[in-house]
Design a protein around this motif. Structure first.
Motif, PDB file in Angstrom:
ATOM      1  N   ARG A 146       0.797  -1.228   0.000  1.00 16.35           N
ATOM      2  CA  ARG A 146       0.000   0.000   0.000  1.00 16.35           C
ATOM      3  C   ARG A 146       0.840   1.293   0.000  1.00 16.35           C
ATOM      4  O   ARG A 146       0.687   2.137   0.880  1.00 16.35           O
ATOM      5  CB  ARG A 146      -0.993  -0.011   1.168  1.00 16.35           C
ATOM      6  CG  ARG A 146      -1.930  -1.213   1.129  1.00 16.35           C
ATOM      7  CD  ARG A 146      -3.015  -1.203   2.170  1.00 16.35           C
ATOM      8  NE  ARG A 146      -3.933  -0.064   2.069  1.00 16.35           N
ATOM      9  CZ  ARG A 146      -4.934   0.045   1.176  1.00 16.35           C
ATOM     10  NH1 ARG A 146      -5.117  -0.893   0.294  1.00 16.35           N
ATOM     11  NH2 ARG A 146      -5.715   1.097   1.187  1.00 16.35           N
ATOM     12  N   ARG A 200      -6.894   1.505  -5.442  1.00 17.41           N
ATOM     13  CA  ARG A 200      -6.539   2.477  -4.399  1.00 17.41           C
ATOM     14  C   ARG A 200      -6.766   3.898  -4.929  1.00 17.41           C
ATOM     15  O   ARG A 200      -5.825   4.565  -5.347  1.00 17.41           O
ATOM     16  CB  ARG A 200      -5.044   2.343  -4.049  1.00 17.41           C
ATOM     17  CG  ARG A 200      -4.599   1.021  -3.474  1.00 17.41           C
ATOM     18  CD  ARG A 200      -4.477   1.023  -1.971  1.00 17.41           C
ATOM     19  NE  ARG A 200      -4.008   2.260  -1.377  1.00 17.41           N
ATOM     20  CZ  ARG A 200      -2.729   2.640  -1.318  1.00 17.41           C
ATOM     21  NH1 ARG A 200      -1.778   1.902  -1.793  1.00 17.41           N
ATOM     22  NH2 ARG A 200      -2.407   3.785  -0.744  1.00 17.41           N
ATOM     23  N   PRO A 201      -8.009   4.358  -4.920  1.00 13.88           N
ATOM     24  CA  PRO A 201      -8.310   5.691  -5.467  1.00 13.88           C
ATOM     25  C   PRO A 201      -7.501   6.818  -4.816  1.00 13.88           C
ATOM     26  O   PRO A 201      -7.272   7.844  -5.436  1.00 13.88           O
ATOM     27  CB  PRO A 201      -9.801   5.864  -5.191  1.00 13.88           C
ATOM     28  CG  PRO A 201     -10.326   4.499  -4.907  1.00 13.88           C
ATOM     29  CD  PRO A 201      -9.182   3.684  -4.389  1.00 13.88           C
ATOM     30  N   ASP A 202      -7.055   6.602  -3.573  1.00 12.36           N
ATOM     31  CA  ASP A 202      -6.325   7.649  -2.850  1.00 12.36           C
ATOM     32  C   ASP A 202      -4.826   7.679  -3.178  1.00 12.36           C
ATOM     33  O   ASP A 202      -4.128   8.609  -2.777  1.00 12.36           O
ATOM     34  CB  ASP A 202      -6.505   7.449  -1.340  1.00 12.36           C
ATOM     35  CG  ASP A 202      -5.941   6.121  -0.861  1.00 12.36           C
ATOM     36  OD1 ASP A 202      -6.073   5.101  -1.594  1.00 12.36           O
ATOM     37  OD2 ASP A 202      -5.363   6.082   0.235  1.00 12.36           O
ATOM     38  N   LYS A 214      -2.227  15.617   0.365  1.00 10.32           N
ATOM     39  CA  LYS A 214      -2.895  14.410   0.877  1.00 10.32           C
ATOM     40  C   LYS A 214      -3.129  14.525   2.383  1.00 10.32           C
ATOM     41  O   LYS A 214      -4.157  14.092   2.881  1.00 10.32           O
ATOM     42  CB  LYS A 214      -2.058  13.184   0.545  1.00 10.32           C
ATOM     43  CG  LYS A 214      -2.805  11.899   0.754  1.00 10.32           C
ATOM     44  CD  LYS A 214      -2.009  10.720   0.274  1.00 10.32           C
ATOM     45  CE  LYS A 214      -2.802   9.457   0.538  1.00 10.32           C
ATOM     46  NZ  LYS A 214      -2.094   8.261   0.170  1.00 10.32           N
ATOM     47  N   LYS A 247      -5.832   3.099  -9.671  1.00 11.50           N
ATOM     48  CA  LYS A 247      -6.933   3.981  -9.268  1.00 11.50           C
ATOM     49  C   LYS A 247      -8.182   3.181  -8.909  1.00 11.50           C
ATOM     50  O   LYS A 247      -8.967   3.590  -8.065  1.00 11.50           O
ATOM     51  CB  LYS A 247      -7.235   5.010 -10.371  1.00 11.50           C
ATOM     52  CG  LYS A 247      -6.205   6.124 -10.429  1.00 11.50           C
ATOM     53  CD  LYS A 247      -6.228   6.919  -9.140  1.00 11.50           C
ATOM     54  CE  LYS A 247      -5.221   7.997  -9.026  1.00 11.50           C
ATOM     55  NZ  LYS A 247      -5.256   8.667  -7.725  1.00 11.50           N
ATOM     56  N   GLU A 301       2.046   5.007  -0.713  1.00  8.00           N
ATOM     57  CA  GLU A 301       1.245   6.226  -0.882  1.00  8.00           C
ATOM     58  C   GLU A 301       1.428   6.835  -2.262  1.00  8.00           C
ATOM     59  O   GLU A 301       0.526   7.468  -2.800  1.00  8.00           O
ATOM     60  CB  GLU A 301       1.662   7.261   0.166  1.00  8.00           C
ATOM     61  CG  GLU A 301       1.241   6.874   1.561  1.00  8.00           C
ATOM     62  CD  GLU A 301       2.108   7.542   2.601  1.00  8.00           C
ATOM     63  OE1 GLU A 301       1.650   8.536   3.166  1.00  8.00           O
ATOM     64  OE2 GLU A 301       3.221   7.060   2.835  1.00  8.00           O
ATOM     65  N   TYR A 345      -1.344  12.242 -10.888  1.00  4.97           N
ATOM     66  CA  TYR A 345      -1.111  13.485 -10.152  1.00  4.97           C
ATOM     67  C   TYR A 345      -0.182  14.402 -10.945  1.00  4.97           C
ATOM     68  O   TYR A 345      -0.334  15.611 -10.934  1.00  4.97           O
ATOM     69  CB  TYR A 345      -0.492  13.171  -8.785  1.00  4.97           C
ATOM     70  CG  TYR A 345      -0.184  14.417  -7.974  1.00  4.97           C
ATOM     71  CD1 TYR A 345      -1.199  15.044  -7.255  1.00  4.97           C
ATOM     72  CD2 TYR A 345       1.096  14.970  -7.946  1.00  4.97           C
ATOM     73  CE1 TYR A 345      -0.942  16.189  -6.520  1.00  4.97           C
ATOM     74  CE2 TYR A 345       1.359  16.114  -7.215  1.00  4.97           C
ATOM     75  CZ  TYR A 345       0.341  16.718  -6.507  1.00  4.97           C
ATOM     76  OH  TYR A 345       0.600  17.861  -5.791  1.00  4.97           O
TER      77      TYR A 345
END
Length: 124
Positions: free
Chosen positions: A48, A74-76, A123, A71, A50, A100
């Motif tokens: 996971r 893990r959309p974030d 974030k 995406k 970031e 991004y």
């Protein structure tokens, strides 16, 4: 400074991958590397990270395909697309898909460092 922030570098070129790993490790990021999209997705699920830095042109799964999958999972996650073959069209596609940022190679490390700080601040 970046303790606990993890980054996944995805590039089929070992030199590019290793150069980024060394640079980012020096900035105190936890760095994972993958040489293809399939490996990257396993790490995205397991570790996971970031932030994901993904090369656009890779065999099997392109950086754009990888971006779509990340995406979905893990959309974030913050995804930056890297390419030696930058075109306006591919940049627009990447941004529309949720990237991004879009960076052209050779990577300007100072610019990359600023972009990463900005992304993590937004974030937080």
């Amino acid at each position: 400074m970046n303790l606990g922030s993890s980054i996944l570098v995805v590039d089929d070129e070992e030199n590019a991958r290793e150069g980024l790993r060394q640079f980012l490790s020096g900035l105190d990021y936890d760095v994972y590397t993958a040489e293809n999209g399939r490996e990257a997705l396993e790490l995205v699920k397991k570790e996971r990270p970031e932030i994901i830095l993904a090369d656009l042109k890779m065999p099997e799964m392109s950086g754009l395909d990888l971006l779509h999958e990340i995406k979905r999972l893990r959309p974030d996650a913050i995804v930056l697309i890297l390419t030696a073959y930058g075109t306006v069209e591919s940049a627009v596609q990447a941004m529309k898909a949720g990237a991004y940022y879009y960076l052209t190679k050779p990577i300007n490390f100072e610019e990359l460092e600023l972009i990463l700080k900005k992304a993590l601040n937004q974030k937080a």
